[in-house]
Design a protein around this motif. Structure first.
Motif, PDB file in Angstrom:
ATOM      1  N   ALA A   1       0.854  -1.193   0.000  1.00 27.84           N
ATOM      2  CA  ALA A   1       0.000   0.000   0.000  1.00 27.84           C
ATOM      3  C   ALA A   1       0.887   1.240   0.000  1.00 27.84           C
ATOM      4  N   PRO A   2       0.484   2.270  -0.757  1.00 20.81           N
ATOM      5  CA  PRO A   2       1.294   3.488  -0.789  1.00 20.81           C
ATOM      6  C   PRO A   2       1.313   4.151   0.582  1.00 20.81           C
ATOM      7  N   GLN A   3       2.438   4.701   0.917  1.00 18.92           N
ATOM      8  CA  GLN A   3       2.579   5.413   2.177  1.00 18.92           C
ATOM      9  C   GLN A   3       2.087   6.843   1.994  1.00 18.92           C
ATOM     10  N   GLU A   4       1.402   7.352   3.018  1.00 22.18           N
ATOM     11  CA  GLU A   4       0.912   8.726   2.956  1.00 22.18           C
ATOM     12  C   GLU A   4       2.115   9.665   3.026  1.00 22.18           C
ATOM     13  N   PRO A   5       2.169  10.662   2.145  1.00 16.66           N
ATOM     14  CA  PRO A   5       3.311  11.577   2.179  1.00 16.66           C
ATOM     15  C   PRO A   5       3.305  12.403   3.462  1.00 16.66           C
ATOM     16  N   GLU A   6       4.464  12.892   3.803  1.00 16.61           N
ATOM     17  CA  GLU A   6       4.587  13.750   4.979  1.00 16.61           C
ATOM     18  C   GLU A   6       3.773  15.016   4.761  1.00 16.61           C
ATOM     19  N   PRO A   7       3.145  15.549   5.829  1.00 15.76           N
ATOM     20  CA  PRO A   7       2.389  16.804   5.669  1.00 15.76           C
ATOM     21  C   PRO A   7       3.337  17.949   5.330  1.00 15.76           C
ATOM     22  N   HIS A   8       2.858  18.850   4.507  1.00 20.14           N
ATOM     23  CA  HIS A   8       3.642  20.050   4.183  1.00 20.14           C
ATOM     24  C   HIS A   8       2.680  21.188   3.876  1.00 20.14           C
ATOM     25  N   PRO A   9       3.088  22.418   4.168  1.00 11.77           N
ATOM     26  CA  PRO A   9       2.215  23.578   3.940  1.00 11.77           C
ATOM     27  C   PRO A   9       1.845  23.705   2.462  1.00 11.77           C
ATOM     28  N   LEU A  10       0.606  24.109   2.224  1.00 11.73           N
ATOM     29  CA  LEU A  10       0.141  24.292   0.853  1.00 11.73           C
ATOM     30  C   LEU A  10       0.510  25.667   0.316  1.00 11.73           C
ATOM     31  N   GLY A  11       0.876  26.571   1.205  1.00 14.40           N
ATOM     32  CA  GLY A  11       1.274  27.908   0.760  1.00 14.40           C
ATOM     33  C   GLY A  11       0.095  28.804   0.426  1.00 14.40           C
ATOM     34  N   VAL A  12      -1.074  28.524   0.993  1.00 14.43           N
ATOM     35  CA  VAL A  12      -2.257  29.351   0.738  1.00 14.43           C
ATOM     36  C   VAL A  12      -2.105  30.651   1.519  1.00 14.43           C
ATOM     37  N   VAL A  13      -2.219  31.758   0.827  1.00  5.40           N
ATOM     38  CA  VAL A  13      -2.097  33.061   1.463  1.00  5.40           C
ATOM     39  C   VAL A  13      -3.436  33.420   2.097  1.00  5.40           C
ATOM     40  N   ARG A  14      -3.398  33.775   3.370  1.00  2.00           N
ATOM     41  CA  ARG A  14      -4.611  34.172   4.089  1.00  2.00           C
ATOM     42  C   ARG A  14      -4.594  35.682   4.248  1.00  2.00           C
ATOM     43  N   THR A  15      -5.568  36.328   3.648  1.00  2.00           N
ATOM     44  CA  THR A  15      -5.690  37.778   3.736  1.00  2.00           C
ATOM     45  C   THR A  15      -6.569  38.114   4.936  1.00  2.00           C
ATOM     46  N   PRO A  16      -6.092  38.991   5.835  1.00  2.63           N
ATOM     47  CA  PRO A  16      -6.914  39.359   6.989  1.00  2.63           C
ATOM     48  C   PRO A  16      -8.255  39.957   6.542  1.00  2.63           C
ATOM     49  N   THR A  17      -9.306  39.592   7.268  1.00  2.98           N
ATOM     50  CA  THR A  17     -10.647  40.065   6.923  1.00  2.98           C
ATOM     51  C   THR A  17     -11.023  41.324   7.684  1.00  2.98           C
ATOM     52  N   GLY A  18     -10.308  41.597   8.770  1.00  2.00           N
ATOM     53  CA  GLY A  18     -10.674  42.733   9.607  1.00  2.00           C
ATOM     54  C   GLY A  18     -11.566  42.319  10.764  1.00  2.00           C
ATOM     55  N   ASN A  19     -12.057  41.092  10.760  1.00  2.00           N
ATOM     56  CA  ASN A  19     -12.866  40.565  11.859  1.00  2.00           C
ATOM     57  C   ASN A  19     -11.980  39.589  12.625  1.00  2.00           C
TER      58      ASN A  19
ATOM     59  N   ASP B   1     -12.516  37.397  14.961  1.00  2.00           N
ATOM     60  CA  ASP B   1     -13.006  36.026  15.098  1.00  2.00           C
ATOM     61  C   ASP B   1     -12.807  35.225  13.818  1.00  2.00           C
ATOM     62  N   VAL B   2     -13.089  35.834  12.685  1.00  2.00           N
ATOM     63  CA  VAL B   2     -12.921  35.153  11.395  1.00  2.00           C
ATOM     64  C   VAL B   2     -11.436  34.925  11.115  1.00  2.00           C
ATOM     65  N   ASP B   3     -10.621  35.923  11.407  1.00  2.00           N
ATOM     66  CA  ASP B   3      -9.180  35.774  11.185  1.00  2.00           C
ATOM     67  C   ASP B   3      -8.604  34.652  12.047  1.00  2.00           C
ATOM     68  N   ALA B   4      -9.094  34.509  13.284  1.00  2.00           N
ATOM     69  CA  ALA B   4      -8.631  33.435  14.163  1.00  2.00           C
ATOM     70  C   ALA B   4      -9.020  32.069  13.583  1.00  2.00           C
ATOM     71  N   ALA B   5     -10.215  31.961  13.024  1.00  2.06           N
ATOM     72  CA  ALA B   5     -10.656  30.693  12.423  1.00  2.06           C
ATOM     73  C   ALA B   5      -9.800  30.361  11.199  1.00  2.06           C
ATOM     74  N   LEU B   6      -9.465  31.355  10.411  1.00  5.34           N
ATOM     75  CA  LEU B   6      -8.621  31.116   9.238  1.00  5.34           C
ATOM     76  C   LEU B   6      -7.215  30.696   9.653  1.00  5.34           C
ATOM     77  N   GLU B   7      -6.706  31.287  10.715  1.00  5.75           N
ATOM     78  CA  GLU B   7      -5.394  30.880  11.220  1.00  5.75           C
ATOM     79  C   GLU B   7      -5.443  29.440  11.739  1.00  5.75           C
ATOM     80  N   ARG B   8      -6.559  29.063  12.327  1.00 11.20           N
ATOM     81  CA  ARG B   8      -6.712  27.685  12.823  1.00 11.20           C
ATOM     82  C   ARG B   8      -6.631  26.696  11.661  1.00 11.20           C
ATOM     83  N   LEU B   9      -7.173  27.084  10.513  1.00 10.33           N
ATOM     84  CA  LEU B   9      -7.095  26.203   9.339  1.00 10.33           C
ATOM     85  C   LEU B   9      -5.650  25.945   8.922  1.00 10.33           C
ATOM     86  N   ALA B  10      -4.772  26.891   9.195  1.00  9.57           N
ATOM     87  CA  ALA B  10      -3.360  26.711   8.842  1.00  9.57           C
ATOM     88  C   ALA B  10      -2.745  25.536   9.599  1.00  9.57           C
ATOM     89  N   ASP B  11      -3.322  25.176  10.744  1.00  9.63           N
ATOM     90  CA  ASP B  11      -2.803  24.043  11.516  1.00  9.63           C
ATOM     91  C   ASP B  11      -2.910  22.738  10.735  1.00  9.63           C
TER      92      ASP B  11
END
Length: 112
Positions: free
Chosen positions: A31-49, A51-61
């Motif tokens: 069975a193929p081995q799952e590759p190591e996790p690595h950042p996708l490099g998605v740029v997150r633009t602050p929304t000014g809110n 609470d929303v910015d905190a949720a977007l930062e959480r997605l980076a995890d």
């Protein structure tokens, strides 16, 4: 014939004693081995809110976790975004128009 193992049918290929089982043989399907996790490099633009910015930062995890860890991060971010929307619903809006607004004369042409 042995009591614990039936004999192989006549003409069937059997591995010599001490040989590796077929699944461990070189070139066997694995069975193929799952590759190591690595950042996708998605740029997150602050929304000014905040609470929303905190949720977007959480997605980076999720960038640093194996795939099976993504669900927890997505559910957490979803909960944060729901909370931000619910908070918007709780904020008081402008007061509803009262009877004084209905009694005021409508603006007319300028008479000066």
């Amino acid at each position: 014939m042995s009591e614990t193992m039936p004999e192989a049918p006549a003409g069937a290929a059997t591995a010599p004693e001490g040989a590796e089982p077929p699944e461990a043989a070189e070139g066997a399907f694995q069975a193929p081995q799952e590759p190591e996790p690595h950042p996708l490099g998605v740029v997150r633009t602050p929304t000014g809110n905040a609470d929303v910015d905190a949720a977007l930062e959480r997605l980076a995890d999720a960038d640093e976790l194996p795939t099976e860890g993504h669900v927890e991060v997505y559910e957490d971010a979803h909960g944060q975004l729901r909370g931000a929307l619910e908070e918007l619903d709780r904020r008081p809006g402008p007061p509803p128009p009262g009877p004084a607004a209905a009694a005021a004369p409508a603006p007319g042409p300028y008479r000066g």
